[in-house]
Design an enzyme around this catalytic site. Structure first.
Site, PDB file in Angstrom:
ATOM      1  N   GLY A  68      -0.357  -1.284  -8.015  1.00 30.11           N
ATOM      2  CA  GLY A  68       0.956  -0.722  -7.779  1.00 30.11           C
ATOM      3  C   GLY A  68       1.495  -1.185  -6.448  1.00 30.11           C
ATOM      4  O   GLY A  68       1.003  -0.772  -5.403  1.00 30.11           O
ATOM      5  N   LEU A 142      -3.256   1.561  -5.607  1.00 24.37           N
ATOM      6  CA  LEU A 142      -1.909   1.973  -5.204  1.00 24.37           C
ATOM      7  C   LEU A 142      -1.673   1.682  -3.730  1.00 24.37           C
ATOM      8  O   LEU A 142      -2.372   2.214  -2.852  1.00 24.37           O
ATOM      9  CB  LEU A 142      -1.702   3.465  -5.452  1.00 24.37           C
ATOM     10  CG  LEU A 142      -1.594   3.939  -6.903  1.00 24.37           C
ATOM     11  CD1 LEU A 142      -1.311   5.440  -6.926  1.00 24.37           C
ATOM     12  CD2 LEU A 142      -0.487   3.198  -7.640  1.00 24.37           C
ATOM     13  N   ASP A 143      -0.685   0.841  -3.464  1.00 21.11           N
ATOM     14  CA  ASP A 143      -0.204   0.601  -2.112  1.00 21.11           C
ATOM     15  C   ASP A 143       1.314   0.741  -2.184  1.00 21.11           C
ATOM     16  O   ASP A 143       2.053  -0.240  -2.172  1.00 21.11           O
ATOM     17  CB  ASP A 143      -0.617  -0.786  -1.625  1.00 21.11           C
ATOM     18  CG  ASP A 143      -0.171  -1.058  -0.191  1.00 21.11           C
ATOM     19  OD1 ASP A 143       0.443  -0.162   0.421  1.00 21.11           O
ATOM     20  OD2 ASP A 143      -0.410  -2.172   0.302  1.00 21.11           O
ATOM     21  N   VAL A 144       1.762   1.977  -2.293  1.00 19.49           N
ATOM     22  CA  VAL A 144       3.169   2.275  -2.576  1.00 19.49           C
ATOM     23  C   VAL A 144       3.731   3.191  -1.492  1.00 19.49           C
ATOM     24  O   VAL A 144       3.191   4.277  -1.241  1.00 19.49           O
ATOM     25  CB  VAL A 144       3.316   2.947  -3.961  1.00 19.49           C
ATOM     26  CG1 VAL A 144       4.763   3.329  -4.209  1.00 19.49           C
ATOM     27  CG2 VAL A 144       2.822   2.015  -5.063  1.00 19.49           C
ATOM     28  N   TRP A 181      -4.061   3.326  -0.790  1.00 15.05           N
ATOM     29  CA  TRP A 181      -3.900   2.891   0.602  1.00 15.05           C
ATOM     30  C   TRP A 181      -2.918   3.806   1.307  1.00 15.05           C
ATOM     31  O   TRP A 181      -1.929   4.244   0.724  1.00 15.05           O
ATOM     32  CB  TRP A 181      -3.356   1.467   0.636  1.00 15.05           C
ATOM     33  CG  TRP A 181      -3.179   0.882   2.016  1.00 15.05           C
ATOM     34  CD1 TRP A 181      -4.054   0.066   2.668  1.00 15.05           C
ATOM     35  CD2 TRP A 181      -2.049   1.042   2.899  1.00 15.05           C
ATOM     36  NE1 TRP A 181      -3.551  -0.276   3.898  1.00 15.05           N
ATOM     37  CE2 TRP A 181      -2.320   0.311   4.074  1.00 15.05           C
ATOM     38  CE3 TRP A 181      -0.853   1.755   2.813  1.00 15.05           C
ATOM     39  CZ2 TRP A 181      -1.433   0.247   5.141  1.00 15.05           C
ATOM     40  CZ3 TRP A 181       0.038   1.715   3.883  1.00 15.05           C
ATOM     41  CH2 TRP A 181      -0.252   0.961   5.013  1.00 15.05           C
TER      42      TRP A 181
END
Length: 224
Positions: A68, A142-144, A181
């Site tokens: 992501g 997920l790095d959103v 993250w």
């Protein structure tokens, strides 16, 4: 000193603000207003997001991984280096211009990863991809929006609340890993993960590859 050059501007769908792509020599930066979201000199924690998660699903046949947020491609590139030839990766990126930058001015950073046969790119909200998965992924990375304490869209908070975590849990296969993250620790988020029936590890990670720079946080939440 080499000056920064403003290469392009992109609107974030859903009134999430405006991204700016900046370049100084060989260095790139993606800005949201006065905040720097990412810099090409600092890739250590984004790479760790991938390697830590991939280590925990090592040995699985035909692993499927969802990323992501494409960003500058560091997480994708690190994951591809650790996953087998029979893996399948889906990259969900909400801002079409970020994908265009990856094929344009930042093509050197991405090093052809978007053309890897294991990779498919979806220009869509990662939350919708998760909602539709239903046990389809071995790992979700997920790095959103800077992590649970977001900067851009209020809608992104839904990824990290109880409803979003329940959807992520259902999108994982048994033993699958949700890796998240963040720019820093968040005890409330750790608590939500545990209350959402995940086994949780917190891994502080430096932004730079040489263990320098800001200390970021990675959560590894495993579905039992």
């Amino acid at each position: 000193m080499i000056p920064w050059v403003h290469l392009d501007t992109a609107a974030i769908p859903g009134d999430g603000g405006t991204l700016k792509l900046m370049q100084r020599g060989h260095e790139f930066s993606i800005m949201l207003g006065a905040n720097e979201l990412m810099n090409s000199r600092l890739s250590g924690s984004e790479e760790a997001l991938a390697t830590l998660a991939c280590d925990r699903i090592a040995g699985r046949s035909h692993p499927r991984v969802l990323v992501g947020g494409l960003g500058m491609g560091f997480t994708l590139r690190a994951a591809l280096a650790h996953l087998p030839a029979d893996a399948a990766m889906v990259v969900a990126e909400l801002v079409p211009s970020v994908v265009a930058w990856a094929r344009g001015p930042m093509a050197g950073l991405h090093a052809g990863t978007l053309d890897d046969p294991r990779v498919s790119v979806v220009e869509h909200d990662v939350a919708a991809v998760i909602e539709e998965a239903k046990g389809g992924f071995d790992a979700i990375l997920l790095d959103v929006d800077n992590g649970p304490d977001g900067l851009t869209m209020a809608a992104n908070d839904g990824l990290y609340d109880y409803t979003g975590l329940a959807a992520a849990r259902e999108a994982l296969k048994p033993g699958g890993v949700l890796a998240v993250w963040s720019s820093g620790p968040d005890t409330a988020f750790t608590s939500r993960l545990k209350r959402s029936a995940f086994t949780v590890e917190e891994v502080p990670t430096r932004a730079g590859r040489s263990r320098r720079g800001a200390r970021h946080m990675i959560w590894l939440a495993t579905r039992p």
